[in-house]
Design a protein around this motif. Structure first.
Motif, PDB file in Angstrom:
ATOM      1  N   GLU A 435       0.829  -1.133   0.009  1.00  0.00           N
ATOM      2  CA  GLU A 435       0.045  -0.033  -0.108  1.00  0.00           C
ATOM      3  C   GLU A 435       0.931   1.380  -0.015  1.00  0.00           C
ATOM      4  OE1 GLU A 435      -3.957  -0.971   2.362  1.00  0.00           O
ATOM      5  OE2 GLU A 435      -2.354  -0.978   3.437  1.00  0.00           O
ATOM      6  N   GLY A 436       0.431   2.338  -0.608  1.00  0.00           N
ATOM      7  CA  GLY A 436       0.948   3.430  -0.574  1.00  0.00           C
ATOM      8  C   GLY A 436       0.410   4.842  -1.073  1.00  0.00           C
ATOM      9  N   GLU A 437       1.016   5.873  -0.971  1.00  0.00           N
ATOM     10  CA  GLU A 437       0.416   7.077  -1.496  1.00  0.00           C
ATOM     11  C   GLU A 437       1.478   7.676  -2.371  1.00  0.00           C
ATOM     12  OE1 GLU A 437      -2.236   9.196   1.655  1.00  0.00           O
ATOM     13  OE2 GLU A 437      -0.207   8.561   2.409  1.00  0.00           O
ATOM     14  N   LEU A 438       1.125   8.527  -3.396  1.00  0.00           N
ATOM     15  CA  LEU A 438       1.937   9.263  -4.406  1.00  0.00           C
ATOM     16  C   LEU A 438       1.284  10.485  -4.649  1.00  0.00           C
ATOM     17  CD1 LEU A 438       4.780   9.573  -6.298  1.00  0.00           C
ATOM     18  CD2 LEU A 438       3.245   8.523  -8.101  1.00  0.00           C
ATOM     19  N   TYR A 439       1.964  11.597  -4.268  1.00  0.00           N
ATOM     20  CA  TYR A 439       1.414  12.899  -4.509  1.00  0.00           C
ATOM     21  C   TYR A 439       2.371  13.906  -5.173  1.00  0.00           C
ATOM     22  CZ  TYR A 439      -1.948  11.412  -0.890  1.00  0.00           C
ATOM     23  OH  TYR A 439      -2.973  10.743  -0.211  1.00  0.00           O
ATOM     24  N   ASP A 440       1.747  14.580  -5.969  1.00  0.00           N
ATOM     25  CA  ASP A 440       2.312  15.710  -6.977  1.00  0.00           C
ATOM     26  C   ASP A 440       2.277  16.844  -5.961  1.00  0.00           C
ATOM     27  OD1 ASP A 440       3.159  17.760  -8.760  1.00  0.00           O
ATOM     28  OD2 ASP A 440       2.023  16.960 -10.616  1.00  0.00           O
ATOM     29  N   MET A 441       3.296  17.320  -5.402  1.00  0.00           N
ATOM     30  CA  MET A 441       3.128  18.431  -4.489  1.00  0.00           C
ATOM     31  C   MET A 441       3.189  19.862  -5.296  1.00  0.00           C
ATOM     32  SD  MET A 441       2.963  16.481  -1.766  1.00  0.00           S
ATOM     33  CE  MET A 441       2.915  17.872  -0.423  1.00  0.00           C
ATOM     34  N   ILE A 442       3.563  19.833  -6.308  1.00  0.00           N
ATOM     35  CA  ILE A 442       3.435  21.347  -6.942  1.00  0.00           C
ATOM     36  C   ILE A 442       1.963  21.259  -7.404  1.00  0.00           C
ATOM     37  CG2 ILE A 442       4.417  22.475  -9.022  1.00  0.00           C
ATOM     38  CD1 ILE A 442       6.565  21.743  -6.690  1.00  0.00           C
ATOM     39  N   ASN A 443       1.412  20.322  -8.160  1.00  0.00           N
ATOM     40  CA  ASN A 443       0.026  20.648  -8.722  1.00  0.00           C
ATOM     41  C   ASN A 443      -0.995  20.004  -7.545  1.00  0.00           C
ATOM     42  OD1 ASN A 443       0.982  21.563 -11.474  1.00  0.00           O
ATOM     43  ND2 ASN A 443       1.511  19.377 -11.695  1.00  0.00           N
ATOM     44  N   ASP A 444      -0.632  19.574  -6.266  1.00  0.00           N
ATOM     45  CA  ASP A 444      -1.485  19.196  -5.479  1.00  0.00           C
ATOM     46  C   ASP A 444      -1.175  19.196  -4.038  1.00  0.00           C
ATOM     47  OD1 ASP A 444      -3.880  17.716  -4.407  1.00  0.00           O
ATOM     48  OD2 ASP A 444      -3.014  15.851  -4.531  1.00  0.00           O
ATOM     49  N   PRO A 445      -0.681  20.456  -3.711  1.00  0.00           N
ATOM     50  CA  PRO A 445      -0.075  20.695  -2.372  1.00  0.00           C
ATOM     51  C   PRO A 445      -1.080  20.414  -1.290  1.00  0.00           C
ATOM     52  CG  PRO A 445      -0.846  22.707  -3.320  1.00  0.00           C
ATOM     53  CD  PRO A 445      -1.105  21.862  -4.588  1.00  0.00           C
ATOM     54  N   GLU A 446      -2.341  20.055  -1.363  1.00  0.00           N
ATOM     55  CA  GLU A 446      -3.098  19.742  -0.109  1.00  0.00           C
ATOM     56  C   GLU A 446      -3.096  18.153  -0.273  1.00  0.00           C
ATOM     57  OE1 GLU A 446      -6.915  21.687  -0.333  1.00  0.00           O
ATOM     58  OE2 GLU A 446      -6.067  23.666  -0.044  1.00  0.00           O
ATOM     59  N   GLU A 447      -2.511  17.561  -0.823  1.00  0.00           N
ATOM     60  CA  GLU A 447      -2.283  16.126  -1.014  1.00  0.00           C
ATOM     61  C   GLU A 447      -3.742  15.436  -1.020  1.00  0.00           C
ATOM     62  OE1 GLU A 447       1.483  14.946   1.643  1.00  0.00           O
ATOM     63  OE2 GLU A 447       0.414  16.968   2.252  1.00  0.00           O
ATOM     64  N   ARG A 448      -4.620  15.740  -1.941  1.00  0.00           N
ATOM     65  CA  ARG A 448      -5.626  15.210  -1.996  1.00  0.00           C
ATOM     66  C   ARG A 448      -6.123  14.184  -3.416  1.00  0.00           C
ATOM     67  NH1 ARG A 448      -8.187  16.617   2.432  1.00  0.00           N
ATOM     68  NH2 ARG A 448      -8.317  18.849   2.568  1.00  0.00           N
ATOM     69  N   LYS A 449      -4.986  13.942  -4.137  1.00  0.00           N
ATOM     70  CA  LYS A 449      -5.109  13.091  -5.242  1.00  0.00           C
ATOM     71  C   LYS A 449      -4.070  12.081  -5.214  1.00  0.00           C
ATOM     72  CE  LYS A 449      -7.173  16.626  -8.270  1.00  0.00           C
ATOM     73  NZ  LYS A 449      -7.029  17.363  -9.561  1.00  0.00           N
ATOM     74  N   ASN A 450      -4.282  10.951  -4.722  1.00  0.00           N
ATOM     75  CA  ASN A 450      -3.396   9.692  -4.474  1.00  0.00           C
ATOM     76  C   ASN A 450      -3.066   9.261  -5.711  1.00  0.00           C
ATOM     77  OD1 ASN A 450      -1.753   7.835  -3.775  1.00  0.00           O
ATOM     78  ND2 ASN A 450      -3.127   6.680  -2.615  1.00  0.00           N
ATOM     79  N   LEU A 451      -1.862   9.342  -6.359  1.00  0.00           N
ATOM     80  CA  LEU A 451      -1.329   8.608  -7.710  1.00  0.00           C
ATOM     81  C   LEU A 451      -0.900   7.489  -7.653  1.00  0.00           C
ATOM     82  CD1 LEU A 451      -0.135  12.169  -8.757  1.00  0.00           C
ATOM     83  CD2 LEU A 451      -2.302  11.572  -9.430  1.00  0.00           C
TER      84      LEU A 451
END
Length: 497
Positions: A435-451
């Motif tokens: 399991e894990g999470e990947l976030y685009d911190m430039i385009n999704d700084p609030e960490e809402r979209k787990n990629l």
């Protein structure tokens, strides 16, 4: 020795990065820390080594990531072999002092014992204002008993339930007063390293002086979001366990009004911190020490305050939890007004301080090979720079049952200039996907979209997983002294002769 800088390290507990004006906050005024930021370097992306107090603070004071010092959990104790950077400064002729919380070992240990090589000439310890008031080393408790005996009895009886502590009796005020005394009474023949370590804005969020509430712009706190906008349908199980069984209890048992009060109390405490730090900085200037003192402001980890439907800290790596304010003012050595974008970590403080005190690069590498001299880094030394940060969680925190989670939660974060990857580790059982999470911190700084499962980001995920694996292996080699094969008892060639 006379040309070596004085060092003032100001630490807070559980302060998230976005609680100061210099990091974009507008809920409260923080003019003193904002002024410090304008006169020094603001590190925009400082990620802690662990989201729980003890391991994080052990990293700050040893200059090592968790595998280097071996403190992984809340109640672990720093091994006797580990030396705090304050000890090294003390041995080099610095006058050293602690005011407030240390917590490089479990609280019960530090209540009645000192860490083997803490290196403090003056040890005015206080773990938490409402705990261990009569502990062997509790200087705040002794001060209260001598100066405010009625309040000492009241605090002993009520503990954390006591609300709105008067400012003149507040531990944050005491820590500033005591630090000012140290500055005034310092040994003028020695440089000093004083650590002012404040317990706030740590929960329970209710001990702030009542007048501090007036500084909080409650309209800017925002409403607590608990609907689908804030939901995570693809999050690791460890986060769900923390949400329902974290050490402050089940998030869903708290009404929105309670979360809002937490936030008000939190920011009121930060406002008090700013005002008390301002008094200390003014005293430095009054004593003519502004230009000869390296001032460092940092926290050990953040606080979710209801973001992502989570409380305080735990087995998660959202910025509110693991990114902290980090400011260094070092006149003549660091550029004023600079904002550093690349990731840094609090264990870099140790190398920065020792380098400023004229320890050699060889000595620093020997003591703390993973710590980075930030003075050299911000002045353009690319060989000293690092483009990533790693945060390690190894069953570190406790649950609502006030004991470690069982089974334990293990996870690791790696953050580079753009992405943050969080890997949750478990038993290597066939058919169970990591399991894990990947976030685009430039385009999704609030960490809402787990990629994590998004096929468009597979290459980024693989790249970061490879970088994380390399870090883990190299840390293991460094810790066990076999990076160059030096620990091998039998030469490899002899096995085949």
């Amino acid at each position: 020795m006379k040309n070596r800088p004085n060092i003032l390290l100001i630490m807070t507990d559980q302060q998230r990065f976005d609680s100061l004006g210099c990091y974009g906050a507008d809920v409260i005024p923080t003019p003193n820390l904002d002024r410090l930021a304008s006169e020094g370097v603001v590190f925009k992306n400082c990620y802690v080594n662990n989201p729980v107090c003890t391991p994080s603070r052990a990293s700050i004071f040893t200059g090592k990531p968790l595998p280097g010092h071996g403190v992984y959990r809340l109640n672990d104790c720093l091994p006797d072999r580990e030396v705090l950077f304050t000890k090294r400064l003390n041995a080099a002729g610095y006058q050293t002092a602690l005011v407030g919380k240390l917590h490089v070992s479990g609280a019960l240990f530090e209540c009645d014992q000192r860490n083997c090589d803490d290196g403090f000439d003056i040890y005015d310890w206080c773990h938490e204002p409402a705990l261990f008031l009569d502990g062997k080393y509790n200087s705040y408790g002794k001060w209260l008993k001598e100066n405010h005996p009625d309040f000492h009895r009241q605090l002993t009886k009520q503990g954390r339930r006591l609300k709105n502590v008067p400012r003149e009796k507040h531990a944050t005020h005491w820590s500033a007063d005591r630090t000012i005394e140290l500055i005034r009474d310092r040994d003028v023949d020695k440089p000093f390293c004083f650590v002012m370590s404040i317990f706030d804005p740590h929960n329970p969020y209710t001990d702030y002086p009542a007048e501090m509430r007036e500084f909080v712009d409650q309209e800017k706190i925002g409403e607590v979001s608990s609907g689908p906008e804030n939901a995570h349908f693809d999050e690791p199980l460890g986060i769900a366990r923390e949400r329902e069984h974290g050490y402050m209890g089940n998030f869903h048992d708290y009404p929105d009004s309670d979360i809002r009060e937490m936030r008000i109390g939190y920011f009121a405490s930060v406002c008090l911190i700013d005002q008390e730090v301002g008094r200390v900085l003014d005293e430095l200037a009054k004593q003519g020490l502004r230009d000869t003192t390296m001032v460092i402001f940092v926290s050990d980890h953040g606080d979710m305050l209801g973001d992502h439907e989570l409380l305080a800290k735990g087995a998660f790596f959202y910025d509110a939890c693991v990114k902290v304010p980090f400011i260094i003012r070092h006149p003549g050595k660091m550029p004023a007004g600079k904002r550093w974008r690349l990731p840094v970590q609090p264990h870099d403080i140790a190398a920065t301080v020792l380098a400023g005190a004229e320890f050699s690069a060889q000595e620093i590498t020997e003591y703390m090979p993973e710590s980075m001299d930030l003075t050299a880094t911000v002045n353009g030394d690319k060989t000293a720079a690092r483009d990533y940060a790693v945060c390690v969680y190894r069953g570190s925190g406790i649950s609502s049952e006030k004991k470690y989670f069982e089974p334990p939660i293990h996870a690791t974060m790696i953050r580079d200039e753009r992405f943050k990857l969080n890997a949750y580790h478990g038993p290597a059982t066939a058919g169970i996907e990591m399991e894990g999470e990947l976030y685009d911190m430039i385009n999704d700084p609030e960490e809402r979209k787990n990629l994590w499962r998004n096929p468009e980001y597979v290459s980024d995920k693989i790249r970061l997983m490879g970088k994380l694996l390399n870090w883990l292996v190299m840390e293991d080699l460094q810790t066990n002294g076999i990076r160059s094969g030096e620990s091998a008892a039998v030469p490899a060639e002899s096995l085949y002769s």
